[in-house]
Design a protein around this motif. Structure first.
Motif, short mmCIF file in Angstrom:
data_model
loop_
_atom_site.label_atom_id
_atom_site.label_comp_id
_atom_site.label_asym_id
_atom_site.label_seq_id
_atom_site.Cartn_x
_atom_site.Cartn_y
_atom_site.Cartn_z
N ARG A 35 0.82 -1.21 0.00
CA ARG A 35 0.00 0.00 0.00
C ARG A 35 0.86 1.26 0.00
N GLU A 112 -7.96 2.99 -1.02
CA GLU A 112 -8.19 2.48 0.33
C GLU A 112 -8.20 0.96 0.40
N ARG A 114 -7.53 -2.80 0.91
CA ARG A 114 -6.77 -3.65 1.83
C ARG A 114 -6.20 -2.92 3.05
N THR A 115 -6.26 -1.61 3.09
CA THR A 115 -5.67 -0.89 4.22
C THR A 115 -6.35 -1.25 5.54
N LEU A 184 -1.22 5.34 6.50
CA LEU A 184 -1.71 5.01 5.17
C LEU A 184 -3.07 5.66 4.91
#
Length: 222
Positions: A35, A112, A114-115, A184
């Motif tokens: 990410r 956004e 998999r964060t 993130l």
């Protein structure tokens, strides 16, 4: 060497509950790295393309802008291309805005993606660590139940120390994961905000140029 032995003993004392925590930690780190690289690349590509097309937009060179954005893989390219495509069939600001908003709805989930798993892993690792601690304490108290009273305090102290290793490891992983998740999320929000700003700038430029063209036509007629 003593430090290495201490680390090894720490992990051994954690027991079987350490393995699912290590697996989640490895997956979480992989997601965090992927990410971070994706968001950095997206931000750089957006900035590079916007610096390229903004002077052309200010000059009213929409064909050149459309050629540059239609072949781009960047998020800003997708949004501007949608706006320019809609301009061919509609001139109202609301229609162009809706077309660009469609591009935003497609792009934001990618930023956004998999964060949220990182925060989930942080919470799950904490719970697994607490479970390991509780199981360790249960085993410790069970073991000292039939031991000589003189040895109970020493054995119980050792059992509690081993059981607490699970919680300590869980917190050492969960706290950085929560910080990484927050970082993130902030980076993704920064990119979304820059896309929103670029969209408004584009709409304002189109409206201004359309007004200038209308004023020029009226002057010619008069």
């Amino acid at each position: 060497m003593s430090t290495f032995n201490t680390v090894v003993k720490f992990f051994v004392d954690c027991g079987p509950f350490l393995y699912p925590s290590l697996a989640m930690m490895a997956v979480g780190l992989a997601i965090a790295i992927e990410r971070f690289m994706f968001l950095n690349r997206a931000r750089n590509e957006n900035r590079k393309l916007w610096d390229q097309v903004l002077p052309m937009l200010q000059s009213g060179k929409f064909k050149e802008v459309h050629q540059a954005t239609s072949t781009s893989e960047s998020a800003i390219g997708k949004i501007v291309s949608n706006g320019l495509t809609r301009m061919q069939s509609a001139r109202r600001r609301e229609d162009i805005d809706h077309a660009m908003e469609e591009g935003m709805m497609e792009i934001v989930p990618r930023l956004e993606k998999r964060t949220h798993y990182i925060a989930t892993f942080a919470n799950t690792i904490t719970l697994v660590g607490l479970l390991g601690t509780i199981i360790g304490l249960i085993k410790g108290f069970t073991a000292v139940a039939s031991v000589n009273p003189a040895e109970k305090a020493e054995m119980l102290s050792a059992s509690i120390s081993v059981a607490m290793n699970n919680t300590a490891f869980a917190l050492m992983v969960a706290i950085p994961f929560l910080l990484i998740h927050a970082f993130l999320q902030a980076r993704a929000s920064e990119i979304v905000d820059s896309l929103e700003a670029a969209k408004i700038t584009f709409l304002n430029l189109v409206q201004r140029l359309a007004g200038e063209q209308l004023a020029t036509k009226e002057q010619r007629v008069s």
